[in-house]
Design a protein around this motif. Structure first.
Motif, mmCIF file in Angstrom:
data_model
loop_
_atom_site.group_PDB
_atom_site.id
_atom_site.type_symbol
_atom_site.label_atom_id
_atom_site.label_comp_id
_atom_site.label_asym_id
_atom_site.label_seq_id
_atom_site.Cartn_x
_atom_site.Cartn_y
_atom_site.Cartn_z
ATOM 1 N N PHE A 1 1.065 -1.161 -0.029
ATOM 2 C CA PHE A 1 0.116 0.081 0.051
ATOM 3 C C PHE A 1 0.734 1.235 -0.023
ATOM 4 N N ASP A 2 2.089 1.210 -0.009
ATOM 5 C CA ASP A 2 3.096 2.470 0.236
ATOM 6 C C ASP A 2 3.301 3.138 -1.199
ATOM 7 N N LEU A 3 2.937 2.419 -2.170
ATOM 8 C CA LEU A 3 2.995 3.277 -3.384
ATOM 9 C C LEU A 3 1.915 3.367 -4.298
ATOM 10 N N LEU A 4 1.667 4.581 -4.474
ATOM 11 C CA LEU A 4 0.335 5.004 -5.247
ATOM 12 C C LEU A 4 0.496 5.184 -6.776
ATOM 13 N N GLY A 5 1.835 5.391 -7.276
ATOM 14 C CA GLY A 5 2.116 5.501 -8.738
ATOM 15 C C GLY A 5 3.414 5.465 -9.010
#
Length: 139
Positions: free
Chosen positions: A63-67
């Motif tokens: 969940f740490d990386l949105l894009g």
């Protein structure tokens, strides 16, 4: 006056296709001079980053990386060599939805923010430049 109520029981979380539509709509609202520099950049939406990306980006959670921008940005010369992937922006649906659920902004604004930020990496823009582009997209 009472606000109309929504039937929340019938709503579903936005799908991969829904997030892609939001991203394409956001892209269409960006200033023309910004769009001209984005030629050839493609947008891909996945639920989560793959394991190799999570390791490479040193993420503690999926969940740490949105894009993420992948490719050779204009700041690095912009030339794609033979055998090299073309420039892409990855948007990760589940982390975006998780972030959206915990913050007070619309999903459309969040997708626009992440998209501009990742494309901004492609173009070597400063945070101030990216904020101005986002503001123009919101007008």
């Amino acid at each position: 006056m009472n606000a109309p109520t929504r039937n929340w029981a019938d709503l579903q979380a936005p799908s991969l296709d829904d997030v892609e539509i939001l991203a394409r709509d956001a892209l269409a609202r960006l200033p023309p001079e910004f769009l001209a520099l984005c030629e050839g950049v493609t947008i891909h939406v996945e639920d989560f980053p793959d394991d190799a990306t999570l390791r490479e980006m040193q993420c503690e959670s999926e969940f740490d990386l949105l894009g993420l921008f992948r490719g050779v940005g204009l700041a690095q010369g912009g030339e794609v060599a033979t055998g090299q992937w073309h420039n892409r922006v990855w948007l990760y649906r589940r982390p975006l939805l998780d972030y959206w659920a915990e913050h007070e902004e619309t999903l459309g604004h969040l997708v626009t923010h992440v998209l501009v930020h990742e494309i901004g990496h492609h173009m070597g823009l400063s945070d101030d430049d990216m904020a101005a582009i986002e503001a123009a997209a919101d007008e």
